[in-house]
Write a protein that holds these residues in place. Structure first.
Motif, mmCIF file in Angstrom:
data_model
loop_
_atom_site.group_PDB
_atom_site.id
_atom_site.type_symbol
_atom_site.label_atom_id
_atom_site.label_comp_id
_atom_site.label_asym_id
_atom_site.label_seq_id
_atom_site.Cartn_x
_atom_site.Cartn_y
_atom_site.Cartn_z
ATOM 1 N N THR A 86 0.757 -1.126 -0.128
ATOM 2 C CA THR A 86 -0.132 -0.035 -0.019
ATOM 3 C C THR A 86 0.829 1.306 0.029
ATOM 4 O O THR A 86 2.105 1.173 0.185
ATOM 5 C CB THR A 86 -0.918 0.137 1.227
ATOM 6 O OG1 THR A 86 -0.035 0.065 2.283
ATOM 7 C CG2 THR A 86 -1.849 -1.141 1.431
ATOM 8 N N VAL A 87 0.114 2.336 -0.204
ATOM 9 C CA VAL A 87 0.799 3.654 -0.073
ATOM 10 C C VAL A 87 0.736 4.270 1.220
ATOM 11 O O VAL A 87 -0.051 4.344 1.635
ATOM 12 C CB VAL A 87 0.341 4.689 -1.215
ATOM 13 C CG1 VAL A 87 0.865 6.098 -1.073
ATOM 14 C CG2 VAL A 87 -0.091 4.150 -2.466
ATOM 15 N N GLU A 88 2.401 4.136 1.672
ATOM 16 C CA GLU A 88 2.209 4.611 3.113
ATOM 17 C C GLU A 88 3.647 6.014 2.912
ATOM 18 O O GLU A 88 3.186 6.807 3.445
ATOM 19 C CB GLU A 88 2.776 3.583 3.938
ATOM 20 C CG GLU A 88 1.771 2.525 4.097
ATOM 21 C CD GLU A 88 0.335 2.853 4.703
ATOM 22 O OE1 GLU A 88 0.201 3.776 5.229
ATOM 23 O OE2 GLU A 88 -0.504 2.066 4.267
ATOM 24 N N ASP A 89 4.830 5.319 2.752
ATOM 25 C CA ASP A 89 5.970 6.364 2.890
ATOM 26 C C ASP A 89 5.821 7.548 1.838
ATOM 27 O O ASP A 89 5.073 7.298 0.564
ATOM 28 C CB ASP A 89 6.922 5.376 2.283
ATOM 29 C CG ASP A 89 8.535 6.083 2.667
ATOM 30 O OD1 ASP A 89 8.893 7.176 2.129
ATOM 31 O OD2 ASP A 89 9.213 5.752 3.565
ATOM 32 N N GLU A 90 6.142 8.682 2.473
ATOM 33 C CA GLU A 90 5.912 9.849 1.548
ATOM 34 C C GLU A 90 6.991 9.777 0.294
ATOM 35 O O GLU A 90 6.677 10.386 -0.790
ATOM 36 C CB GLU A 90 6.496 11.141 2.296
ATOM 37 C CG GLU A 90 7.908 11.359 2.638
ATOM 38 C CD GLU A 90 8.304 12.787 2.984
ATOM 39 O OE1 GLU A 90 9.783 12.783 3.387
ATOM 40 O OE2 GLU A 90 7.585 13.364 2.832
ATOM 41 N N ASN A 91 7.871 8.836 0.163
ATOM 42 C CA ASN A 91 8.723 8.592 -1.155
ATOM 43 C C ASN A 91 8.175 7.549 -2.089
ATOM 44 O O ASN A 91 8.754 7.278 -3.057
ATOM 45 C CB ASN A 91 10.260 8.207 -0.591
ATOM 46 C CG ASN A 91 10.925 9.468 -0.147
ATOM 47 O OD1 ASN A 91 10.969 10.525 -0.551
ATOM 48 N ND2 ASN A 91 11.328 9.364 1.258
ATOM 49 N N ALA A 92 6.995 7.035 -1.612
ATOM 50 C CA ALA A 92 6.309 6.027 -2.502
ATOM 51 C C ALA A 92 5.803 6.665 -3.689
ATOM 52 O O ALA A 92 5.703 7.894 -4.002
ATOM 53 C CB ALA A 92 4.958 5.503 -1.776
ATOM 54 N N ILE A 93 6.443 5.778 -4.938
ATOM 55 C CA ILE A 93 6.241 6.319 -6.341
ATOM 56 C C ILE A 93 5.038 5.373 -6.781
ATOM 57 O O ILE A 93 5.031 4.340 -6.598
ATOM 58 C CB ILE A 93 7.369 5.762 -7.184
ATOM 59 C CG1 ILE A 93 8.722 6.217 -6.651
ATOM 60 C CG2 ILE A 93 6.887 6.142 -8.778
ATOM 61 C CD1 ILE A 93 9.853 5.337 -7.149
ATOM 62 N N ILE A 94 3.864 6.374 -7.193
ATOM 63 C CA ILE A 94 2.612 5.968 -7.446
ATOM 64 C C ILE A 94 2.653 5.880 -9.065
ATOM 65 O O ILE A 94 2.405 7.056 -9.502
ATOM 66 C CB ILE A 94 1.538 6.786 -6.743
ATOM 67 C CG1 ILE A 94 1.555 6.717 -5.166
ATOM 68 C CG2 ILE A 94 -0.013 6.160 -7.337
ATOM 69 C CD1 ILE A 94 0.909 7.878 -4.704
ATOM 70 N N SER A 95 2.345 4.836 -9.696
ATOM 71 C CA SER A 95 2.287 4.766 -11.017
ATOM 72 C C SER A 95 0.704 4.670 -11.370
ATOM 73 O O SER A 95 0.085 3.676 -10.715
ATOM 74 C CB SER A 95 2.912 3.671 -11.795
ATOM 75 O OG SER A 95 4.511 3.825 -11.697
ATOM 76 N N ALA A 96 0.252 5.404 -12.260
ATOM 77 C CA ALA A 96 -1.190 5.204 -12.477
ATOM 78 C C ALA A 96 -1.658 5.525 -14.018
ATOM 79 O O ALA A 96 -1.034 6.296 -14.736
ATOM 80 C CB ALA A 96 -2.033 6.240 -11.563
ATOM 81 N N GLU A 97 -2.878 4.741 -14.314
ATOM 82 C CA GLU A 97 -3.523 5.430 -15.629
ATOM 83 C C GLU A 97 -4.306 6.619 -15.397
ATOM 84 O O GLU A 97 -5.169 6.397 -14.431
ATOM 85 C CB GLU A 97 -4.131 3.990 -16.163
ATOM 86 C CG GLU A 97 -3.061 2.996 -16.667
ATOM 87 C CD GLU A 97 -4.192 1.736 -17.157
ATOM 88 O OE1 GLU A 97 -3.599 1.115 -17.992
ATOM 89 O OE2 GLU A 97 -5.434 1.718 -16.936
#
Length: 466
Positions: free
Chosen positions: A161-172
């Motif tokens: 899941t997205v937790e860390d502020e440095n998480a890279i979120i790839s999305a359509e």
């Protein structure tokens, strides 16, 4: 025997008159005819059995003219060599209209040429003033480099899941209302791909993304969720005009396709050894000292490059050598075979004089300072160039033989050698001159230095385009 007279017609511009006696060229004509008889293919005769008389009749006039002109050429070159004349470009034949080549009636000939002479070059490197920029390696620069290395050697993971502020979120990402086909027979718009880190999202909207996993969707108003460069980038991904303020008010849905996280490497011996293999660095302090030294060396090289540039500009812009301009224009016109107009020549002669000036000055300073290029220099240069082409992707171990073989191939290429020779000589010359010019130290921030260099490169690029 051929005689040559020389008279001055303008500053650094002389006229040479070559007088050929019959005996200067006739032996060569006879020899050439005999030679021709041995090799000529003429129907009805076996090779090598063609009578010289027939050759004289068929080819005599052509051979005669060729040998007279060749003799003149040789005499001019011999004279220039013996008199040690430092000439510019090549001799120009003057109007020799009334010369007629009569094979049946050999006589004495007169040919006139004009030559351009090199100006005196007196340059004292000690009189050149330059600035040696000293860039301070600040703690901020050092910390940024340490962070960059930690990222480079970091560990990439895919959290649930997205937790860390440095998480890279790839999305359509799709604009709302764009997904369904507008009319029968039209295809639905393909979603665009985008990627942002959690910390890139506006503070108030981050909670919308926290805890989300792959496959979840989030709907946002573009201008509220993203700001500044990030907004520009997302609008660009959606092929929307970033200058149109209305676009920021649009709503879009992000469908998460991947969550990535780059965990920076820990500052430990494993990292120290990856960055500096074999250096046995044990502590963070020693690691930072080594990095600081590297950055310092890099800046020193940059500052040297800057000095070389200042020297070059001084020698091309502030030193003026006398040049026989009228001669150079005539020579340019001749070598363009009449393709260039007077206006084009007027324009081009400025650059041509600049190139000539640099060639003359750099050649004189190279000989004053005994700057030489040897075979080893050329080999090192070829090897360095080859490795930089390969971009360090190839490990040297096991490839040494292949690299050596390729370097030898490069060494056999005359054009490569000529280019390399020039570059190495100029490089060595600049190193020598850097130690002779009057340099004034000037501290400068890294930012100012980089901006200055970029501005200068931009101007150079601009100059060369004109």
């Amino acid at each position: 025997m051929a005689t040559i007279t020389r008279e001055n017609i303008a500053p650094l511009n002389d006229k040479l008159v070559v007088t050929l006696k019959k005996e200067d060229y006739l032996p060569a004509v006879d020899k050439s005819i005999k030679q021709y008889a041995k090799t000529a293919n003429i129907q009805g005769f076996r090779k090598g059995m063609v009578p010289a008389g027939l050759i004289r009749k068929m080819y005599g006039p052509g051979i005669f003219q060729e040998e007279v002109l060749r003799t003149v050429d040789n005499e001019i070159n011999k004279y220039i060599g013996e008199e040690k004349l430092a000439i510019l470009a090549q001799p120009i034949p003057l109007e020799n209209k009334d010369i007629e080549f009569d094979f049946q009636n050999p006589k004495d000939y007169e040919f006139a040429f004009e030559i351009g002479l090199q100006p005196e070059v007196n340059v004292d490197p000690k009189s050149i003033n330059v600035t040696r920029y000293q860039i301070d390696v600040t703690d901020q620069i050092l910390d940024e480099e340490v962070d960059r290395l930690r990222q480079r050697y970091g560990n990439y993971t895919n959290p649930e899941t997205v937790e860390d502020e440095n998480a890279i979120i790839s999305a359509e990402i799709t604009l709302d209302g764009q997904t369904a086909p507008a009319e029968e027979g039209q295809e639905a718009t393909k979603p665009a791909d985008t990627a942002v880190t959690l910390k890139d999202i506006a503070k108030g909207q981050q909670k919308e993304f926290k805890g989300k996993k792959v496959g979840d969707t989030v709907t946002v108003e573009l201008g509220k969720a993203f700001k500044g460069e990030i907004l520009d980038r997302v609008l660009n991904d959606l092929k929307l005009d970033k200058t149109d303020k209305e676009n920021a008010k649009k709503t879009a849905t992000l469908n998460i396709t991947k969550i990535g996280l780059l965990e920076p490497a820990t500052l430990d011996e494993k990292l120290f050894d990856q960055v500096y293999p074999g250096k046995e660095i044990k502590t963070e302090e020693d690691f930072k000292t080594a990095i600081k030294e590297d950055i310092g060396k890099y800046y020193q090289q940059q500052a040297s490059g800057q000095i070389h540039d200042q020297i070059y500009h001084h020698l091309t812009d502030h030193v003026t050598l006398d040049m026989p301009e009228a001669f150079l224009k005539r020579w340019m016109k001749l070598s363009s075979e009449g393709k260039k107009t007077e206006e084009e020549i007027e324009k081009d002669v400025v650059d041509f004089k600049k190139q000539l000036q640099w060639a003359l000055i750099s050649s004189k300073l190279s000989s004053d300072n005994d700057v030489k290029v040897d075979a080893q220099d050329l080999k090192d240069f070829a090897r360095h160039q080859l490795l930089s082409y390969l971009g360090g992707q190839m490990s040297l171990q096991g490839n040494e033989a292949w690299i050596d073989e390729y370097v030898n191939k490069m060494m056999a290429d005359k054009k490569f050698i000529d280019d390399a020779h020039g570059q190495i000589r100029i490089g060595k010359l600049f190193e020598v001159l850097e130690g002779q010019v009057a340099a004034k130290d000037q501290p400068i921030s890294e930012k100012e230095f980089t901006e200055m260099v970029q501005k200068h490169q931009h101007e150079h690029h601009h100059e060369h385009q004109h």
